[in-house]
Enzyme design. Structure first.
Site, mmCIF file in Angstrom:
data_model
loop_
_atom_site.group_PDB
_atom_site.id
_atom_site.type_symbol
_atom_site.label_atom_id
_atom_site.label_comp_id
_atom_site.label_asym_id
_atom_site.label_seq_id
_atom_site.Cartn_x
_atom_site.Cartn_y
_atom_site.Cartn_z
ATOM 1 N N ASP A 58 0.799 -1.263 -0.074
ATOM 2 C CA ASP A 58 -0.004 0.123 -0.161
ATOM 3 C C ASP A 58 0.920 1.101 0.019
ATOM 4 O O ASP A 58 2.071 1.224 0.192
ATOM 5 C CB ASP A 58 -1.007 -0.028 1.078
ATOM 6 C CG ASP A 58 -0.381 -0.436 2.435
ATOM 7 O OD1 ASP A 58 0.954 -0.499 2.690
ATOM 8 O OD2 ASP A 58 -0.924 -0.756 3.486
ATOM 9 N N ASN A 96 -7.420 -2.320 14.401
ATOM 10 C CA ASN A 96 -9.051 -2.941 13.970
ATOM 11 C C ASN A 96 -9.144 -3.914 12.948
ATOM 12 O O ASN A 96 -9.956 -4.085 12.726
ATOM 13 C CB ASN A 96 -9.579 -1.233 13.483
ATOM 14 C CG ASN A 96 -8.989 -0.963 12.245
ATOM 15 O OD1 ASN A 96 -7.880 -1.724 11.629
ATOM 16 N ND2 ASN A 96 -9.259 0.135 11.716
ATOM 17 N N HIS A 154 -7.371 -4.210 10.193
ATOM 18 C CA HIS A 154 -6.990 -4.064 8.862
ATOM 19 C C HIS A 154 -5.855 -4.635 8.226
ATOM 20 O O HIS A 154 -4.898 -5.180 9.300
ATOM 21 C CB HIS A 154 -6.944 -2.617 8.607
ATOM 22 C CG HIS A 154 -5.800 -1.800 8.994
ATOM 23 N ND1 HIS A 154 -5.846 -0.469 9.523
ATOM 24 C CD2 HIS A 154 -4.395 -2.109 9.117
ATOM 25 C CE1 HIS A 154 -4.718 -0.130 9.987
ATOM 26 N NE2 HIS A 154 -3.804 -0.940 9.722
ATOM 27 N N GLU A 181 -9.644 -1.558 5.232
ATOM 28 C CA GLU A 181 -10.189 -1.083 6.556
ATOM 29 C C GLU A 181 -11.542 -2.030 6.971
ATOM 30 O O GLU A 181 -12.039 -2.459 5.911
ATOM 31 C CB GLU A 181 -10.538 0.456 6.791
ATOM 32 C CG GLU A 181 -9.228 1.364 6.802
ATOM 33 C CD GLU A 181 -8.536 1.464 8.093
ATOM 34 O OE1 GLU A 181 -8.605 0.569 8.863
ATOM 35 O OE2 GLU A 181 -8.129 2.493 8.365
HETATM 36 C C1 F6R Z 1 1.453 -1.148 6.068
HETATM 37 C C2 F6R Z 1 0.140 -1.909 6.232
HETATM 38 C C3 F6R Z 1 -0.575 -1.890 7.542
HETATM 39 C C4 F6R Z 1 0.270 -2.305 8.672
HETATM 40 C C5 F6R Z 1 -0.735 -2.053 10.088
HETATM 41 C C6 F6R Z 1 0.164 -2.357 11.134
HETATM 42 O O1 F6R Z 1 2.070 -1.445 4.972
HETATM 43 O O2 F6R Z 1 -0.311 -2.506 5.378
HETATM 44 O O3 F6R Z 1 -1.496 -2.719 7.466
HETATM 45 O O4 F6R Z 1 0.626 -3.572 8.686
HETATM 46 O O5 F6R Z 1 -1.224 -0.901 9.990
HETATM 47 O O6 F6R Z 1 0.821 -1.301 11.424
HETATM 48 P P1 F6R Z 1 2.120 -1.393 12.691
HETATM 49 O O7 F6R Z 1 3.025 -2.156 12.232
HETATM 50 O O8 F6R Z 1 2.717 0.033 12.408
HETATM 51 O O9 F6R Z 1 1.489 -1.708 13.797
#
Ligand code: F6R
Length: 233
Positions: A70, A138, A140, A145
């Site tokens: 992403d 959450n 995702h 999301e």
């Molecule tokens: C990042 C991504 C997100 C993260 C998620 C957890 O490329 O796709 O889904 O993996 O937000 O983020 P952290 O690791 O910072 O807790």
């Protein structure tokens, strides 16, 4: 055959070691492996270990091809907040991966629809062997999301307030939107390694392992993937 392996470890250090051991083994087995990379805090230890393995001449990235999950939208590649910059700072710039083999969603394009369609096509042509994933509090995955559909593909999405808050800094607020691989795109990877560290992620992990499968917690859609490794601490 469905393989779901859950590896519970004691620390972030151990989680990163388990993940890098798996990935180093995969890179050694297939020189032109296609890896899907995630950003965020969770995979930083894994990337450090991969850089170390490269410097110790255990692995070589010259044949490795990559797709990132992403990118914020809109954002310039050069912005230090872009996921593009993150990847070069933490991994790509420190190993011998070829620039031409690095695939990224470009958060600076005007025509995001075209960008997403061509990314999706490119992934279909070069199926992902191993997808690295973190998970949001959450539930995702990527920037899918809650509310994202099981059959969603690469597209423009709105970030939830909670995600924006968590990803923002004191002087920077995360954009309202992002481009992300869809759940279907992620699911098409031959193997998925999901990393989760910290108490606040455990509710989402429980949903994946035992809870109801549904779009209110997108990570739950991974249940039933043919080759899923979950490393939790
Ligand atoms: C990042 C991504 C997100 C993260 C998620 C957890 O490329 O796709 O889904 O993996 O937000 O983020 P952290 O690791 O910072 O807790």
């Amino acid at each position: 055959m469905i393989i779901m392996k859950v590896i519970r470890v004691e620390s972030y250090h151990e989680m990163s070691r388990v993940a890098s051991d798996i990935l180093v083994g995969d890179i050694l087995k297939k020189k032109n492996i296609v890896i899907g990379f995630a950003t965020g805090r969770t995979p930083l230890g894994l990337y450090k270990n991969l850089v170390r393995a490269y410097k110790n001449k255990e692995i070589d990235f010259s044949g490795v091809r990559s797709f990132n999950l992403d990118e914020y939208y809109p954002i310039s590649k050069n912005s230090k907040r872009s996921y593009f910059s993150y990847m070069f700072r933490n991994l790509f710039g420190l190993v011998n991966i070829k620039g031409a083999n690095v695939n990224f969603l470009d958060g600076s394009v005007g025509d995001w629809k075209k960008e997403c369609e061509s990314y999706e096509k490119l992934i279909k042509k070069n199926p992902i062997d191993v997808q690295i994933l973190g998970v949001g509090v959450n539930g995702h995955i990527g920037f899918n999301e809650p509310g994202s559909k099981r059959n969603s593909v690469t597209r423009l999405v709105e970030l939830s307030d909670a995600t924006r808050r968590r990803n923002s800094g004191i002087f920077w607020k995360a954009p309202e939107k992002a481009l992300t691989m869809g759940i279907k795109t992620i699911f098409s990877a031959k193997k998925i390694i999901l990393l989760a560290s910290g108490r606040d992620k455990m509710k989402a992990v429980e949903r994946l392992l035992r809870g109801e499968v549904g779009s209110d917690c997108p990570v739950s859609f991974l249940r039933g993937h043919k080759n899923l490794v979950v490393v939790v601490c």
